[in-house]
Design an enzyme around this catalytic site. Structure first.
Site, PDB file in Angstrom:
ATOM      1  N   LYS A  34     -43.431  11.989  -5.460  1.00 40.34           N
ATOM      2  CA  LYS A  34     -42.805  10.871  -6.010  1.00 40.34           C
ATOM      3  C   LYS A  34     -43.229   9.757  -5.388  1.00 40.34           C
ATOM      4  CE  LYS A  34     -38.437   9.371  -4.711  1.00 40.34           C
ATOM      5  NZ  LYS A  34     -38.354   7.823  -4.599  1.00 40.34           N
ATOM      6  N   ASP A  61     -40.955   6.473  -9.257  1.00 40.48           N
ATOM      7  CA  ASP A  61     -39.378   6.175  -9.365  1.00 40.48           C
ATOM      8  C   ASP A  61     -39.162   4.569  -8.999  1.00 40.48           C
ATOM      9  OD1 ASP A  61     -36.706   6.291  -8.772  1.00 40.48           O
ATOM     10  OD2 ASP A  61     -37.138   6.922  -6.699  1.00 40.48           O
ATOM     11  N   LYS A  63     -37.158   2.836 -10.910  1.00 39.02           N
ATOM     12  CA  LYS A  63     -35.792   2.558 -11.232  1.00 39.02           C
ATOM     13  C   LYS A  63     -35.428   1.131 -12.017  1.00 39.02           C
ATOM     14  CE  LYS A  63     -33.667   4.777  -7.119  1.00 39.02           C
ATOM     15  NZ  LYS A  63     -35.110   5.043  -6.243  1.00 39.02           N
ATOM     16  N   ASP A  66     -34.027  -3.508 -17.196  1.00 40.27           N
ATOM     17  CA  ASP A  66     -34.375  -5.011 -17.882  1.00 40.27           C
ATOM     18  C   ASP A  66     -34.132  -4.987 -19.383  1.00 40.27           C
ATOM     19  OD1 ASP A  66     -35.863  -7.286 -18.335  1.00 40.27           O
ATOM     20  OD2 ASP A  66     -37.396  -6.458 -17.272  1.00 40.27           O
ATOM     21  N   THR A 118     -27.121   7.418  -4.445  1.00 35.10           N
ATOM     22  CA  THR A 118     -26.576   8.246  -3.515  1.00 35.10           C
ATOM     23  C   THR A 118     -26.434   7.639  -2.259  1.00 35.10           C
ATOM     24  OG1 THR A 118     -28.915   8.753  -2.961  1.00 35.10           O
ATOM     25  CG2 THR A 118     -27.591  10.518  -4.372  1.00 35.10           C
ATOM     26  N   ARG A 179     -30.424  16.422   2.874  1.00 36.79           N
ATOM     27  CA  ARG A 179     -30.781  16.549   4.344  1.00 36.79           C
ATOM     28  C   ARG A 179     -30.262  17.889   4.759  1.00 36.79           C
ATOM     29  NH1 ARG A 179     -32.568  12.565   3.240  1.00 36.79           N
ATOM     30  NH2 ARG A 179     -32.046  10.391   3.892  1.00 36.79           N
ATOM     31  N   GLY A 207     -37.341  13.061   0.984  1.00 37.98           N
ATOM     32  CA  GLY A 207     -38.345  12.141   1.828  1.00 37.98           C
ATOM     33  C   GLY A 207     -38.371  11.938   3.161  1.00 37.98           C
ATOM     34  N   ARG A 208     -37.608  11.340   3.920  1.00 41.81           N
ATOM     35  CA  ARG A 208     -37.736  11.301   5.427  1.00 41.81           C
ATOM     36  C   ARG A 208     -37.605  12.759   6.250  1.00 41.81           C
ATOM     37  NH1 ARG A 208     -33.685   6.225   5.386  1.00 41.81           N
ATOM     38  NH2 ARG A 208     -33.191   7.418   3.250  1.00 41.81           N
TER      39      ARG A 208
HETATM   40  O1  C5P Z   1     -35.739   9.698   2.545  1.00 41.64           O
HETATM   41  P1  C5P Z   1     -34.531  10.431   1.635  1.00 41.64           P
HETATM   42  O2  C5P Z   1     -34.752  11.757   1.670  1.00 41.64           O
HETATM   43  O3  C5P Z   1     -33.257   9.503   1.645  1.00 41.64           O
HETATM   44  O4  C5P Z   1     -35.408   9.600   0.273  1.00 41.64           O
HETATM   45  C1  C5P Z   1     -35.008  10.016  -1.137  1.00 41.64           C
HETATM   46  C2  C5P Z   1     -35.527   9.239  -2.008  1.00 41.64           C
HETATM   47  O5  C5P Z   1     -35.011   9.256  -3.242  1.00 41.64           O
HETATM   48  C3  C5P Z   1     -35.976   7.648  -1.878  1.00 41.64           C
HETATM   49  O6  C5P Z   1     -37.573   7.574  -2.189  1.00 41.64           O
HETATM   50  C4  C5P Z   1     -35.274   7.118  -2.858  1.00 41.64           C
HETATM   51  O7  C5P Z   1     -35.614   5.969  -3.262  1.00 41.64           O
HETATM   52  C5  C5P Z   1     -34.867   8.121  -3.878  1.00 41.64           C
HETATM   53  N1  C5P Z   1     -33.773   7.875  -4.503  1.00 41.64           N
HETATM   54  C6  C5P Z   1     -32.306   7.947  -3.786  1.00 41.64           C
HETATM   55  N2  C5P Z   1     -31.348   7.975  -4.963  1.00 41.64           N
HETATM   56  C7  C5P Z   1     -31.284   7.937  -6.045  1.00 41.64           C
HETATM   57  C8  C5P Z   1     -32.609   7.592  -6.761  1.00 41.64           C
HETATM   58  C9  C5P Z   1     -33.742   7.777  -5.940  1.00 41.64           C
HETATM   59  O8  C5P Z   1     -32.403   8.205  -2.835  1.00 41.64           O
HETATM   60  N3  C5P Z   1     -30.306   7.699  -6.816  1.00 41.64           N
END
Ligand code: C5P
Length: 229
Positions: A34, A61, A63, A66, A118, A179, A207-208
């Site tokens: 992503k 992504d 988002k 517009d 989220t 998580r 992500g993290r």
């Molecule tokens: O680091 P983490 O696991 O929180 O990353 C979640 C990823 O998903 C981020 O890149 C964030 O921008 C994306 N995201 C999100 N919530 C959404 C849509 C996308 O956290 N509703």
């Protein structure tokens, strides 16, 4: 789908060398990566070309939200660029969503509607003076996306069952806020990988927990194993 095909790695890193080594180190384990706004703003087509060279699927992504015409033009560009998945805010309205669908060439990118982020919880709903519950709002926006012919939505693990009941089992639900352990950060509606997949998520976005890990391969392995057992 095999567990690693349900797994999307959020490349929220701005160092191209680190990205290259992360993608290469996960080569056999992860297929979908992503790219978010900051990475896309910094590297643009360079990052897209890199992932394509590595034969990865690309989830852009951005988002988007517009007016219909501008969204249509953006979707057309994403189609031409060979993007596989693209996010658009459902709050942009039905006409905008329909314009997105009619602007893509063929079936790609898959169009995914962002419902309620989220990172938001019921306190935000009160602050915005919205009387609906999060579940009701997410279902309502998901149904609007489904009726506009979107492929699916982004939502938290807590809303998957309701979305599938409302929109049908083939309507994709992509779940961030994943998580492995209890953690304090900006995500509020969280779940473990296993909770999300067993609730019916088609894809999970992580992500993290991966990008900040000392050994990202180990974390990816742990996640995929937790999905099998
Ligand atoms: O680091 P983490 O696991 O929180 O990353 C979640 C990823 O998903 C981020 O890149 C964030 O921008 C994306 N995201 C999100 N919530 C959404 C849509 C996308 O956290 N509703």
């Amino acid at each position: 789908m095999k567990p690693n095909e349900r797994f999307i790695v959020a490349l929220d890193i701005l160092d191209f060398e680190r990205i290259k080594s992360l993608v290469d180190s996960l080569d056999d384990l992860c297929k979908i990566f992503k790219v978010g706004p900051s990475l896309f703003l910094r590297y643009g087509k360079e990052i897209i070309d890199f992932l394509k060279k590595r034969e990865k699927s690309i989830f852009l992504d951005l988002k988007l939200n517009d007016i219909p015409n501008s969204i249509g033009c953006a979707v057309k560009e994403a189609s031409d660029m060979g993007i596989d998945m693209l996010t658009i805010h459902t709050l942009g309205g039905r006409e905008m969503l329909e314009c997105a669908v009619s602007s893509r060439k063929g079936n790609l990118p898959l169009l995914l509607g962002v419902t309620i982020l989220t990172s938001l919880d019921k306190n935000w709903f009160s602050y915005m003076r919205i009387d609906f519950t999060i579940d009701e709002m997410v279902s309502y926006l998901s149904l609007m996306a489904k009726e506009a012919d979107f492929d699916g939505v982004i939502a938290s693990a807590m809303e998957i069952r309701e979305i599938k009941d409302t929109c049908g089992k083939d309507f994709l639900v992509v779940v961030p806020g994943i998580r492995l352990f209890e953690s304090l950060d900006d995500q509020k509606r969280k779940a473990t990988p296993k909770e999300a997949i067993s609730s019916g998520a088609d894809y999970i976005v992580v992500g993290r927990p991966i990008t900040n890990a000392e050994n990202p391969r180990e974390i990816v392995r742990k996640i995929t194993e937790s999905l099998v057992y």
